[in-house]
Write an enzyme that holds these catalytic residues in place. Structure first.
Site, PDB file in Angstrom:
ATOM      1  N   GLY A   1      68.596  66.244  47.362  1.00  0.00           N
ATOM      2  CA  GLY A   1      68.326  65.121  46.452  1.00  0.00           C
ATOM      3  C   GLY A   1      67.485  65.552  45.262  1.00  0.00           C
ATOM      4  O   GLY A   1      66.639  64.805  44.780  1.00  0.00           O
ATOM      5  N   HIS A   2      67.737  66.777  44.769  1.00  0.00           N
ATOM      6  CA  HIS A   2      66.866  67.348  43.733  1.00  0.00           C
ATOM      7  C   HIS A   2      67.021  66.707  42.359  1.00  0.00           C
ATOM      8  O   HIS A   2      66.265  67.011  41.450  1.00  0.00           O
ATOM      9  CB  HIS A   2      67.125  68.861  43.615  1.00  0.00           C
ATOM     10  CG  HIS A   2      68.408  69.188  42.914  1.00  0.00           C
ATOM     11  ND1 HIS A   2      69.625  69.004  43.520  1.00  0.00           N
ATOM     12  CD2 HIS A   2      68.661  69.641  41.666  1.00  0.00           C
ATOM     13  CE1 HIS A   2      70.577  69.349  42.665  1.00  0.00           C
ATOM     14  NE2 HIS A   2      70.016  69.728  41.542  1.00  0.00           N
TER      15      HIS A   2
ATOM     16  N   LEU B   1      61.816  61.989  54.040  1.00  0.00           N
ATOM     17  CA  LEU B   1      61.176  60.955  53.227  1.00  0.00           C
ATOM     18  C   LEU B   1      61.740  59.577  53.545  1.00  0.00           C
ATOM     19  O   LEU B   1      62.948  59.364  53.462  1.00  0.00           O
ATOM     20  CB  LEU B   1      61.386  61.245  51.730  1.00  0.00           C
ATOM     21  CG  LEU B   1      60.405  62.241  51.112  1.00  0.00           C
ATOM     22  CD1 LEU B   1      60.703  63.654  51.569  1.00  0.00           C
ATOM     23  CD2 LEU B   1      60.478  62.173  49.599  1.00  0.00           C
TER      24      LEU B   1
ATOM     25  N   THR C   1      57.845  52.628  52.863  1.00  0.00           N
ATOM     26  CA  THR C   1      56.954  51.706  53.594  1.00  0.00           C
ATOM     27  C   THR C   1      57.645  50.383  53.932  1.00  0.00           C
ATOM     28  O   THR C   1      57.030  49.533  54.586  1.00  0.00           O
ATOM     29  CB  THR C   1      55.660  51.423  52.798  1.00  0.00           C
ATOM     30  OG1 THR C   1      56.027  50.983  51.497  1.00  0.00           O
ATOM     31  CG2 THR C   1      54.780  52.640  52.720  1.00  0.00           C
TER      32      THR C   1
ATOM     33  N   TYR D   1      68.279  49.108  55.048  1.00  0.00           N
ATOM     34  CA  TYR D   1      67.654  50.351  54.574  1.00  0.00           C
ATOM     35  C   TYR D   1      66.496  50.742  55.507  1.00  0.00           C
ATOM     36  O   TYR D   1      66.360  51.912  55.904  1.00  0.00           O
ATOM     37  CB  TYR D   1      67.143  50.120  53.147  1.00  0.00           C
ATOM     38  CG  TYR D   1      66.454  51.292  52.512  1.00  0.00           C
ATOM     39  CD1 TYR D   1      67.165  52.431  52.142  1.00  0.00           C
ATOM     40  CD2 TYR D   1      65.080  51.264  52.240  1.00  0.00           C
ATOM     41  CE1 TYR D   1      66.530  53.507  51.533  1.00  0.00           C
ATOM     42  CE2 TYR D   1      64.437  52.327  51.626  1.00  0.00           C
ATOM     43  CZ  TYR D   1      65.172  53.448  51.284  1.00  0.00           C
ATOM     44  OH  TYR D   1      64.540  54.510  50.683  1.00  0.00           O
TER      45      TYR D   1
ATOM     46  N   THR E   1      54.897  54.765  49.483  1.00  0.00           N
ATOM     47  CA  THR E   1      54.865  53.421  48.923  1.00  0.00           C
ATOM     48  C   THR E   1      55.858  53.362  47.754  1.00  0.00           C
ATOM     49  O   THR E   1      56.598  54.317  47.523  1.00  0.00           O
ATOM     50  CB  THR E   1      53.411  53.123  48.479  1.00  0.00           C
ATOM     51  OG1 THR E   1      53.329  51.759  48.153  1.00  0.00           O
ATOM     52  CG2 THR E   1      52.989  53.984  47.292  1.00  0.00           C
ATOM     53  N   ASN E   2      55.890  52.284  46.969  1.00  0.00           N
ATOM     54  CA  ASN E   2      56.829  52.201  45.828  1.00  0.00           C
ATOM     55  C   ASN E   2      56.521  53.298  44.809  1.00  0.00           C
ATOM     56  O   ASN E   2      55.370  53.432  44.387  1.00  0.00           O
ATOM     57  CB  ASN E   2      56.705  50.834  45.148  1.00  0.00           C
ATOM     58  CG  ASN E   2      57.251  49.704  46.016  1.00  0.00           C
ATOM     59  OD1 ASN E   2      57.132  49.754  47.241  1.00  0.00           O
ATOM     60  ND2 ASN E   2      57.850  48.721  45.400  1.00  0.00           N
ATOM     61  N   LEU E   3      57.542  54.055  44.446  1.00  0.00           N
ATOM     62  CA  LEU E   3      57.349  55.202  43.554  1.00  0.00           C
ATOM     63  C   LEU E   3      57.887  54.904  42.164  1.00  0.00           C
ATOM     64  O   LEU E   3      58.799  54.096  42.003  1.00  0.00           O
ATOM     65  CB  LEU E   3      58.084  56.424  44.118  1.00  0.00           C
ATOM     66  CG  LEU E   3      57.674  56.840  45.531  1.00  0.00           C
ATOM     67  CD1 LEU E   3      58.621  57.905  46.067  1.00  0.00           C
ATOM     68  CD2 LEU E   3      56.237  57.357  45.535  1.00  0.00           C
TER      69      LEU E   3
ATOM     70  N   HIS F   1      64.051  49.611  40.470  1.00  0.00           N
ATOM     71  CA  HIS F   1      62.846  48.968  41.001  1.00  0.00           C
ATOM     72  C   HIS F   1      62.119  48.250  39.863  1.00  0.00           C
ATOM     73  O   HIS F   1      62.438  48.440  38.696  1.00  0.00           O
ATOM     74  CB  HIS F   1      61.943  50.025  41.651  1.00  0.00           C
ATOM     75  CG  HIS F   1      62.534  50.600  42.898  1.00  0.00           C
ATOM     76  ND1 HIS F   1      63.125  51.838  42.923  1.00  0.00           N
ATOM     77  CD2 HIS F   1      62.663  50.089  44.142  1.00  0.00           C
ATOM     78  CE1 HIS F   1      63.572  52.068  44.143  1.00  0.00           C
ATOM     79  NE2 HIS F   1      63.317  51.025  44.901  1.00  0.00           N
TER      80      HIS F   1
END
Ligand code: GFB
Length: 354
Positions: free
Chosen positions: A17-18, A112, A115, A143, A171-173, A186
């Site tokens: 997933g780079h 990865l 949350t 998900y 957490t939300n990135l 997002h």
């Protein structure tokens, strides 16, 4: 609790997933730390939902370390709309990568998650032990179930086969290479783009609006702007604005991932109970903000002078998602970029990209 795994700088490290938000930041962090043998594959080169292709890749490349950052991700509406895709694709990707990592003797893997694995009404801030203690938030249940399965898969391979596969729950990135699509992104990148367009409209810069939306004439931009509630006077915010979220800069997240890969092992986090559970590690800042406050911050960063219009027909999602970061801090890592700074960084990056 702190020890260290010596990872030779020339060890073969596969970042799955780079090209995504976190994967690209992990590659950058590894290069900055002097790692020289990083293996990547684009989606076109390797479809990780394809079991045979993934097996062939591991057999041929034999990576020693794996960062599993490949996933089907998206914001609240994308999660709720593409429920089957979010469950099926994520299960396939993680099953293939985790199983092949076991089969081909990968020394260490970092999975990865997110949350959103925690119950909708989990105690705040949410400790790792809150996992599976209540009902999940409906909009992202598929998900979350996939990510919970990933945690259990890593733990189970460790317990049955002695592997060293760790799971981290960010957490939300937000950050460079973020998704700015109005429907799938997002909240943070979505609001940057919406406020930016509203500002351009208020300044009469319709040509720049067309360029951003990739349309040839303003008449073609108008229905898009209307659909997403963007005007010179106001910007539409989904939901009530009251949910609280925590935001972490993606490069900080990547640094945390490399730190954990280098310094932490399953042995350290497994605890001494016979029933080994909740060995995953939260990654966050431990600081949250309401969506309304976030919208105000982005509005002032972008310089939009109009109003916020709350569309309560859109879902709020989880009321609050604040991570308990005690375990992460004990492992010796803390975030460095605060939200105000991160929003400025991302807005500047967005402007340059245009
Ligand atoms: O970022 P977001 O989609 O993620 O939404 P979640 C956060 C909050 O912002 C929700 C509100 O209350 C949204 O209703 N919001 C306001 C907006 N305006 C917007 C907008 O224009 N776009 C978006 N996207 N939101 C996702 C999960 O949840 O976050 C995933 O569905 C995952 O499973 C991910 O965990 C990190 O925090 O609600």
């Amino acid at each position: 609790m702190l020890s260290s795994t010596i990872i030779p700088k020339e060890a073969k490290i596969y970042v799955a997933g780079h090209r995504g938000l976190v994967g690209s930041a992990i590659v950058k962090a590894l290069i900055a730390k002097g790692y020289t043998n990083i293996v990547t594959r684009t989606h076109e080169e390797l479809d990780l939902t394809d079991t045979l292709a993934t097996a062939t890749f591991f057999k041929t490349e034999k990576p020693a370390y794996v960062f599993l950052a490949a996933a089907k991700v998206g914001g609240i509406i994308a999660n709720n709309t593409y429920r089957a895709d979010f469950l099926y694709l994520n299960l396939m990707i993680q099953n293939n990568v985790i199983h092949q990592s076991y089969k081909h003797g990968v020394e260490k893997l970092l999975f990865l998650g997110s949350t959103c694995i925690y119950p909708k009404n989990a105690p705040q801030p949410m400790p790792e032990d809150a996992l599976l203690t209540g009902t999940l938030e409906y909009t992202n249940e598929p998900y979350a179930i996939a990510k919970i399965a990933g945690i259990k898969l890593c733990e189970s391979y460790n317990l049955q086969y002695g592997t060293d596969f760790l799971s981290v729950m960010p957490t939300n990135l937000y950050g460079y290479n973020d998704n700015f699509d109005f429907e799938k992104s997002h909240v943070l990148p979505a609001l940057i783009r919406k406020m930016h367009l509203a500002k351009l409209l208020s300044e009469g810069k319709n040509d720049e609006v067309c360029k951003d939306l990739e349309v040839s004439a303003f008449a073609k931009a108008q229905p898009i702007l209307k659909k997403f509630g963007i005007s010179a006077e106001s910007v539409e915010i989904w939901g009530t604005g009251s949910p609280r979220r925590e935001f972490l800069w993606s490069q900080d997240m990547a640094d945390a991932c490399v730190h954990i890969m280098e310094k932490t092992s399953f042995e350290q986090v497994r605890g001494d109970s016979n029933e080994v559970r909740n060995t995953h590690i939260n990654i966050g800042t431990g600081i949250d903000i309401s969506i309304k406050e976030l919208a105000m911050l982005i509005k002032s960063t972008v310089g939009f002078k109009g109003k916020l219009a709350f569309d309560t027909s859109k879902p709020d999602g989880t009321p609050r998602k604040l991570t308990n970061v005690d375990k992460l801090h004990e492992l010796g890592w803390k975030h460095t970029v605060n939200l105000e700074e991160g929003v400025v960084n991302l807005y500047n990056w967005y402007l340059k990209k245009k």
